[in-house]
Design a protein around this motif. Structure first.
Motif, short mmCIF file in Angstrom:
data_model
loop_
_atom_site.label_atom_id
_atom_site.label_comp_id
_atom_site.label_asym_id
_atom_site.label_seq_id
_atom_site.Cartn_x
_atom_site.Cartn_y
_atom_site.Cartn_z
N GLU A 1 18.08 -0.12 12.66
CA GLU A 1 16.72 -0.06 12.12
C GLU A 1 16.52 1.28 11.43
O GLU A 1 16.99 2.31 11.90
N ALA A 2 15.78 1.26 10.33
CA ALA A 2 15.48 2.49 9.60
C ALA A 2 14.10 2.37 8.97
O ALA A 2 13.68 1.28 8.58
N GLY A 3 13.41 3.51 8.86
CA GLY A 3 12.09 3.45 8.26
C GLY A 3 11.39 4.79 8.20
O GLY A 3 11.98 5.84 8.46
N VAL A 4 10.09 4.72 7.88
CA VAL A 4 9.26 5.91 7.70
C VAL A 4 7.94 5.69 8.43
O VAL A 4 7.36 4.60 8.35
N MET A 5 7.46 6.73 9.13
CA MET A 5 6.14 6.73 9.72
C MET A 5 5.22 7.62 8.90
O MET A 5 5.63 8.69 8.44
N PHE A 6 3.96 7.19 8.76
CA PHE A 6 3.00 7.91 7.93
C PHE A 6 1.87 8.47 8.79
O PHE A 6 1.49 7.89 9.81
N GLU B 1 -1.61 0.65 13.88
CA GLU B 1 -0.50 1.61 13.95
C GLU B 1 0.73 1.07 13.23
O GLU B 1 1.45 1.83 12.56
N ARG B 2 0.99 -0.21 13.34
CA ARG B 2 2.14 -0.80 12.65
C ARG B 2 2.04 -0.63 11.15
O ARG B 2 3.05 -0.49 10.46
N LEU B 3 0.82 -0.64 10.62
CA LEU B 3 0.63 -0.46 9.18
C LEU B 3 0.98 0.95 8.72
O LEU B 3 1.09 1.20 7.52
N ARG B 4 1.18 1.86 9.67
CA ARG B 4 1.60 3.21 9.34
C ARG B 4 3.12 3.38 9.49
O ARG B 4 3.62 4.51 9.43
N VAL B 5 3.84 2.28 9.64
CA VAL B 5 5.30 2.34 9.80
C VAL B 5 5.94 1.34 8.83
O VAL B 5 5.72 0.14 8.93
N ALA B 6 6.72 1.86 7.91
CA ALA B 6 7.53 1.01 7.01
C ALA B 6 8.92 0.92 7.61
O ALA B 6 9.58 1.93 7.81
N THR C 1 1.57 17.97 1.35
CA THR C 1 2.23 17.39 0.18
C THR C 1 1.26 16.50 -0.60
O THR C 1 0.32 15.93 -0.04
N ALA C 2 1.52 16.35 -1.89
CA ALA C 2 0.59 15.64 -2.76
C ALA C 2 0.63 14.13 -2.57
O ALA C 2 -0.39 13.46 -2.70
N ARG C 3 1.80 13.58 -2.29
CA ARG C 3 1.94 12.12 -2.28
C ARG C 3 1.36 11.51 -1.00
O ARG C 3 1.68 11.96 0.10
N THR C 4 0.54 10.50 -1.18
CA THR C 4 -0.02 9.78 -0.05
C THR C 4 0.22 8.29 -0.23
O THR C 4 0.25 7.78 -1.35
N TYR C 5 0.39 7.61 0.89
CA TYR C 5 0.65 6.16 0.86
C TYR C 5 -0.20 5.51 1.97
O TYR C 5 0.33 4.96 2.93
N ALA C 6 -1.49 5.59 1.81
CA ALA C 6 -2.38 5.02 2.81
C ALA C 6 -2.36 3.50 2.71
O ALA C 6 -2.49 2.93 1.62
N ALA C 7 -2.18 2.84 3.84
CA ALA C 7 -2.14 1.38 3.86
C ALA C 7 -3.55 0.81 3.90
O ALA C 7 -4.45 1.39 4.51
N ALA C 8 -3.74 -0.32 3.24
CA ALA C 8 -5.02 -1.02 3.33
C ALA C 8 -5.16 -1.59 4.74
O ALA C 8 -4.17 -2.03 5.34
N PRO C 9 -6.35 -1.58 5.31
CA PRO C 9 -6.52 -2.13 6.66
C PRO C 9 -6.24 -3.62 6.68
O PRO C 9 -6.45 -4.32 5.69
N TYR C 10 -5.77 -4.08 7.83
CA TYR C 10 -5.47 -5.50 7.99
C TYR C 10 -6.75 -6.31 7.99
O TYR C 10 -7.73 -5.95 8.66
N ARG C 11 -6.78 -7.39 7.24
CA ARG C 11 -7.93 -8.28 7.21
C ARG C 11 -7.48 -9.68 7.63
O ARG C 11 -6.76 -10.36 6.90
N ALA C 12 -7.89 -10.09 8.81
CA ALA C 12 -7.52 -11.40 9.32
C ALA C 12 -8.30 -12.49 8.62
O ALA C 12 -9.39 -12.28 8.08
N SER C 13 -7.75 -13.69 8.62
CA SER C 13 -8.41 -14.83 7.98
C SER C 13 -8.18 -16.08 8.83
O SER C 13 -7.21 -16.17 9.59
N ASN C 14 -9.10 -17.01 8.72
CA ASN C 14 -8.96 -18.28 9.43
C ASN C 14 -8.83 -19.44 8.44
O ASN C 14 -9.22 -20.56 8.72
#
Length: 345
Positions: free
Chosen positions: A268-273, A251-256, A330-343
């Protein structure tokens, strides 16, 4: 005039919220809870009404003076106001204006005058010895970093040395000129004697809201710079103590978002997608003054336990839950890449 009634009038709340404003914050809180603030709203208008109720409740409980503008996009992309309280008041932006600084840098990149991979020098005298960011921690000067590295630190860790690094390539006067040229006459930095340095200056909630809307509408910067800026602002390394605190990683990845704090200001200021990457909600929240609770504790508390941040956390969850099932044509989309954890490794 009764301040509760006046706030209700400014926010344009629905009849349930209006009754709560007349009767007091307890009734307002009950009305907001009954509205189902943890479930998706049926449409943008319902989402806006719910958000306005929770905003009134939480800001009343937090105390302080709030200046804000929040809108929800309907299915056609038209903006429905949820909150507009002192939206044209000039306020201290603090680090929220780092978005404006980044905009000026990216504007010059779009015009071919700078590049993300060009290097800027990090000298001992340019490092701000505060407790925000990373440049004051590495202890290795002189050194150099790319401009892209500096802006990533500027917008995620809110590094103040990164402000000075940006100032090396876009002096204060030029930052303001670029912003004025884009229509932002109040969103301006404050020059100092050194032309490459500045204080972060002021804005209005309405202008910050407009800047964010122009960004996601593709009229502020190039498509490449827009994606670059939004990807930093919604990364999991960006600010999480306010609007995003009670959201999952996905969900955080959908909030800039970008926060700003100094003295008694908590902003605080931002955009939710939407799930399909459409900019569905835009918020611009500025608060200062005397907040609820112990004033001595609040004074030096910039964490999630501060009353203003608690209010933003509850409002953030309501905003997200209200719009999470909405989308727009609307035409514009800004889909975030899913989070990929690493060790490591």
């Amino acid at each position: 005039m009764d301040t509760n009634v006046n706030r209700r009038r400014v926010l344009g709340l629905g009849t349930v919220a209006a009754a709560g404003a007349v009767l007091g914050t307890t009734q307002l809180a009950h009305a907001a809870e009954e509205s189902g603030s943890d479930t998706p709203a049926a449409d943008a208008s319902a989402a806006a009404r719910r958000i306005s109720q929770v905003y009134a409740r939480e800001t009343a409980q937090a105390g302080g003076t709030w200046s804000a503008h929040i809108s929800v996009a309907d299915s056609a992309g038209n903006l429905i106001p949820a909150v507009s309280e002192r939206a044209d008041e000039v306020v201290e932006a603090y680090s929220v204006n780092k978005i404006a600084v980044a905009t000026a840098v990216l504007d010059k990149i779009d015009r071919g005058l700078l590049t993300l991979d060009q290097r800027v020098d990090v000298t001992a005298d340019i490092v701000i010895k505060d407790t925000d960011g990373i440049f004051a921690l590495d202890g290795a000067y002189p050194s150099s970093v790319t401009l892209g590295h500096a802006m990533a630190a500027l917008l995620t860790l809110s590094d103040n040395t990164a402000v000075r690094l940006c100032g090396l390539v876009v002096p204060a006067a030029e930052v303001n000129e670029i912003l004025r040229g884009k229509g932002f006459v109040h969103t301006q930095v404050v020059p100092v004697a050194n032309p490459n340095r500045f204080f972060l200056g002021k804005t209005t909630p309405a202008e910050t809201h407009t800047l964010l809307r122009k960004l996601v509408e593709g009229t502020l910067l190039s498509a490449k710079s827009t994606e670059y800026l939004l990807n930093i602002l919604r990364s999991l390394s960006a600010f999480t103590d306010g609007v995003r605190l009670d959201l999952t990683s996905a969900e955080r990845l959908r909030v800039a978002t970008k926060a700003g704090w100094f003295n008694d200001g908590r902003n605080e200021a931002g955009v939710m997608f939407s799930a399909d990457g459409k900019p569905i909600l835009t918020y611009s929240l500025f608060a200062s003054g005397e907040f609820a609770g112990d004033a001595a504790v609040n004074k030096d508390n910039y964490a999630a336990t501060h009353p203003a941040l608690k209010a933003r956390t509850k409002l953030g969850k309501t905003m997200f839950r209200s719009v999470e099932k909405l989308t727009a044509t609307t035409a514009r989309t800004y889909a975030a890449a899913p989070y990929r954890a690493s060790n490591g490794g």
